[in-house]
Design a protein around this motif. Structure first.
Motif, mmCIF file in Angstrom:
data_model
loop_
_atom_site.group_PDB
_atom_site.id
_atom_site.type_symbol
_atom_site.label_atom_id
_atom_site.label_comp_id
_atom_site.label_asym_id
_atom_site.label_seq_id
_atom_site.Cartn_x
_atom_site.Cartn_y
_atom_site.Cartn_z
ATOM 1 N N VAL A 81 8.635 3.898 1.529
ATOM 2 C CA VAL A 81 7.597 3.756 0.512
ATOM 3 C C VAL A 81 8.014 2.766 -0.578
ATOM 4 O O VAL A 81 7.213 1.906 -0.967
ATOM 5 C CB VAL A 81 7.225 5.134 -0.070
ATOM 6 N N PRO A 82 9.270 2.829 -1.102
ATOM 7 C CA PRO A 82 9.657 1.828 -2.107
ATOM 8 C C PRO A 82 9.582 0.391 -1.588
ATOM 9 O O PRO A 82 9.180 -0.526 -2.319
ATOM 10 C CB PRO A 82 11.092 2.214 -2.462
ATOM 11 N N SER A 83 9.950 0.168 -0.305
ATOM 12 C CA SER A 83 9.913 -1.198 0.224
ATOM 13 C C SER A 83 8.478 -1.690 0.387
ATOM 14 O O SER A 83 8.185 -2.867 0.154
ATOM 15 C CB SER A 83 10.650 -1.271 1.567
ATOM 16 N N MET A 84 7.568 -0.799 0.745
ATOM 17 C CA MET A 84 6.166 -1.186 0.873
ATOM 18 C C MET A 84 5.557 -1.465 -0.488
ATOM 19 O O MET A 84 4.804 -2.431 -0.671
ATOM 20 C CB MET A 84 5.384 -0.091 1.603
ATOM 21 N N ARG A 85 5.898 -0.628 -1.457
ATOM 22 C CA ARG A 85 5.381 -0.849 -2.810
ATOM 23 C C ARG A 85 5.888 -2.173 -3.363
ATOM 24 O O ARG A 85 5.140 -2.937 -3.995
ATOM 25 C CB ARG A 85 5.783 0.314 -3.717
ATOM 26 N N ALA A 86 7.156 -2.474 -3.119
ATOM 27 C CA ALA A 86 7.717 -3.739 -3.580
ATOM 28 C C ALA A 86 7.026 -4.918 -2.901
ATOM 29 O O ALA A 86 6.836 -5.979 -3.513
ATOM 30 C CB ALA A 86 9.221 -3.775 -3.305
ATOM 31 N N ALA A 87 6.653 -4.755 -1.630
ATOM 32 C CA ALA A 87 5.964 -5.827 -0.917
ATOM 33 C C ALA A 87 4.596 -6.104 -1.529
ATOM 34 O O ALA A 87 4.220 -7.258 -1.756
ATOM 35 C CB ALA A 87 5.823 -5.462 0.561
ATOM 36 N N PHE A 88 3.835 -5.054 -1.799
ATOM 37 C CA PHE A 88 2.529 -5.252 -2.432
ATOM 38 C C PHE A 88 2.699 -5.856 -3.829
ATOM 39 O O PHE A 88 1.941 -6.739 -4.224
ATOM 40 C CB PHE A 88 1.765 -3.933 -2.511
ATOM 41 N N ASP A 89 3.700 -5.389 -4.565
ATOM 42 C CA ASP A 89 3.940 -5.926 -5.903
ATOM 43 C C ASP A 89 4.317 -7.407 -5.845
ATOM 44 O O ASP A 89 4.000 -8.174 -6.755
ATOM 45 C CB ASP A 89 5.056 -5.142 -6.604
ATOM 46 N N ALA A 90 5.002 -7.801 -4.765
ATOM 47 C CA ALA A 90 5.426 -9.194 -4.628
ATOM 48 C C ALA A 90 4.276 -10.120 -4.263
ATOM 49 O O ALA A 90 4.369 -11.337 -4.447
ATOM 50 C CB ALA A 90 6.532 -9.306 -3.579
ATOM 51 N N MET A 160 13.219 8.293 4.830
ATOM 52 C CA MET A 160 12.314 8.081 5.959
ATOM 53 C C MET A 160 11.007 8.825 5.674
ATOM 54 O O MET A 160 10.981 10.049 5.628
ATOM 55 C CB MET A 160 12.917 8.590 7.270
ATOM 56 N N PRO A 161 9.903 8.100 5.504
ATOM 57 C CA PRO A 161 8.652 8.792 5.159
ATOM 58 C C PRO A 161 7.871 9.197 6.398
ATOM 59 O O PRO A 161 8.062 8.663 7.498
ATOM 60 C CB PRO A 161 7.891 7.722 4.382
ATOM 61 N N SER A 162 6.983 10.133 6.208
ATOM 62 C CA SER A 162 5.999 10.444 7.244
ATOM 63 C C SER A 162 4.799 9.516 7.037
ATOM 64 O O SER A 162 4.608 8.937 5.953
ATOM 65 C CB SER A 162 5.549 11.893 7.138
ATOM 66 N N LEU A 163 3.977 9.375 8.067
ATOM 67 C CA LEU A 163 2.764 8.575 7.926
ATOM 68 C C LEU A 163 1.861 9.179 6.862
ATOM 69 O O LEU A 163 1.217 8.443 6.091
ATOM 70 C CB LEU A 163 2.036 8.494 9.266
ATOM 71 N N ASP A 164 1.823 10.501 6.770
ATOM 72 C CA ASP A 164 1.008 11.144 5.743
ATOM 73 C C ASP A 164 1.443 10.718 4.345
ATOM 74 O O ASP A 164 0.612 10.481 3.465
ATOM 75 C CB ASP A 164 1.101 12.668 5.873
ATOM 76 N N GLU A 165 2.751 10.623 4.129
ATOM 77 C CA GLU A 165 3.260 10.219 2.816
ATOM 78 C C GLU A 165 2.892 8.776 2.506
ATOM 79 O O GLU A 165 2.556 8.445 1.352
ATOM 80 C CB GLU A 165 4.780 10.392 2.779
ATOM 81 N N VAL A 166 2.946 7.918 3.510
ATOM 82 C CA VAL A 166 2.567 6.519 3.296
ATOM 83 C C VAL A 166 1.089 6.409 2.954
ATOM 84 O O VAL A 166 0.697 5.686 2.025
ATOM 85 C CB VAL A 166 2.911 5.673 4.536
ATOM 86 N N LEU A 167 0.240 7.133 3.694
ATOM 87 C CA LEU A 167 -1.195 7.086 3.417
ATOM 88 C C LEU A 167 -1.517 7.634 2.037
ATOM 89 O O LEU A 167 -2.435 7.148 1.360
ATOM 90 C CB LEU A 167 -1.954 7.874 4.489
ATOM 91 N N ALA A 168 -0.744 8.639 1.587
ATOM 92 C CA ALA A 168 -0.958 9.191 0.247
ATOM 93 C C ALA A 168 -0.482 8.222 -0.829
ATOM 94 O O ALA A 168 -1.105 8.106 -1.889
ATOM 95 C CB ALA A 168 -0.239 10.526 0.119
ATOM 96 N N ALA A 169 0.617 7.525 -0.558
ATOM 97 C CA ALA A 169 1.173 6.591 -1.541
ATOM 98 C C ALA A 169 0.313 5.341 -1.684
ATOM 99 O O ALA A 169 0.279 4.725 -2.755
ATOM 100 C CB ALA A 169 2.594 6.205 -1.146
ATOM 101 N N PHE A 170 -0.387 4.969 -0.601
ATOM 102 C CA PHE A 170 -1.201 3.752 -0.617
ATOM 103 C C PHE A 170 -2.610 4.100 -0.127
ATOM 104 O O PHE A 170 -2.983 3.830 1.015
ATOM 105 C CB PHE A 170 -0.554 2.681 0.277
ATOM 106 N N PRO A 171 -3.394 4.703 -0.997
ATOM 107 C CA PRO A 171 -4.713 5.211 -0.573
ATOM 108 C C PRO A 171 -5.764 4.137 -0.333
ATOM 109 O O PRO A 171 -6.794 4.407 0.274
ATOM 110 C CB PRO A 171 -5.126 6.113 -1.743
ATOM 111 N N ARG A 172 -5.524 2.911 -0.807
ATOM 112 C CA ARG A 172 -6.509 1.838 -0.649
ATOM 113 C C ARG A 172 -5.922 0.572 -0.030
ATOM 114 O O ARG A 172 -6.656 -0.264 0.489
ATOM 115 C CB ARG A 172 -7.124 1.479 -2.017
#
Length: 329
Positions: A81-90, A160-172
């Motif tokens: 989740v942190p790496s995905m958030r950093a990617a969107f922020d970048a 290591m996240p679950s897919l559910d956690e990723v979908l919750a972290a990035f709802p849009r």
């Protein structure tokens, strides 16, 4: 005055004239010579978020890439989740992630089929529950100096996240989900999980991977963009046959097309009108570097110069933080 030319000669003249008209039509309908590049530049697909990079030279399916990373310049680990958030922020417009089923029926977001390379665990994701996978250190095996040091060891427990956690972290945010197997049951399970999302969320989710699981997802959730080798071949072969007319085959509708850089120039109306045609059919075009081999991306300033003028689709990159500032939006 009566035309005294033989009938065969007149027929040949008519056929020749028709051929010239067809060639002229195909050229005018597909040429980019008179298309001015607009202000909009390409969009960016971040492969696995912000990740540790490595040389792809000699990489095979069973290569442990964690053992050959480049000297780290950031502290992120892929598919977290942190790496995905950093990617969107970048500046990423789309983030790709890998999923595997777990023993208790969830989906873990993790690249490798087996755990031995990156983590302090053994076996496969399918052998463990999501809770057991979260107890592993996913940074355990990373080394840039042949095993003398392990800069991320001990820092990846619980990441290591679950897919559910990723979908919750990035709802849009737009996500591209990679199914790593060719098991149709995995496609069915993923379709069932995604079917719980509302229609507006599904518009920003795409799925790609093996033919069998992706076929199931496509059948059960036709509104989701999907891609597999079979879908790609079916779409592009039909497009090569009729694309000169400007038509887009039904096989290309609502797909995710990953077009290798080496093949792209052979497509009718490449690049700008091709992208426009596919978008009008609900499809997304992603340009991947080289011949489309092992995760080849546009990762250097030099490689970005090869992106054709007027291309407004997505560009695959493994170095989103370095590449995003160099792309004109």
């Amino acid at each position: 005055m009566v035309d005294a030319r033989p009938r065969w000669r007149k027929k040949r003249y008519v056929v020749g004239a028709l051929a010239v008209l067809l060639v002229t039509f195909a050229f005018a309908n597909n040429t980019q010579l008179f298309t001015a590049a607009g202000p909009e530049g390409p969009k960016l697909l971040a492969h696995r978020g912000v990740a540790q990079t490595f040389s792809t030279e000699g990489v095979a399916n069973d290569t442990c890439t964690a053992e050959r990373i480049d000297p780290p310049v950031h502290g992120y680990l892929e598919n977290t989740v942190p790496s995905m958030r950093a990617a969107f922020d970048a500046g990423a417009d789309l983030v790709e992630l890998d999923v595997h089923p777990t023993r208790d029926g969830q989906f873990a977001v993790f690249h490798d089929w087996e755990l031995d390379c990156r983590t302090d665990g053994t076996g496969t994701t399918r052998d463990l529950t999501m809770a057991e996978l979260k107890a592993l250190d996913i940074g355990h095996g990373y080394t840039a100096d042949g095993g003398r040091t392990f800069p991320f060891r001990g820092r990846g427990v619980g990441l290591m996240p679950s897919l559910d956690e990723v979908l919750a972290a990035f709802p849009r945010e737009p996500l591209l989900i990679h199914v790593k197997s060719d098991d149709p049951a995995e496609g069915a399970a993923l379709a069932e999980r995604l079917s719980a999302l509302d229609a507006s969320r599904l518009e920003n989710i795409a799925v790609y991977g093996g033919d069998a699981p992706v076929r199931v997802v496509r059948e059960r959730l036709p509104q989701i963009r999907t891609m597999s080798k079979g879908i790609m071949v079916d779409c592009l072969l039909q497009y090569e046959a009729v694309g000169w007319t400007g038509a887009v085959p039904a096989a290309c509708a609502n797909t995710e097309l990953h077009i290798p850089e080496s093949y792209a120039p052979w497509l009718w109306a490449w690049p700008s009108e091709f992208v426009s045609r596919m978008e009008s059919a609900g499809s997304r075009v992603v340009l991947v570097a080289g011949s489309g081999g092992f995760s080849e991306g546009f990762d250097t300033p030099e490689s970005l110069t090869r992106i054709p003028a007027g291309f407004t689709g997505y560009v695959w990159t493994n170095r989103i933080a370095e590449v995003a500032p160099l792309i004109s939006r």
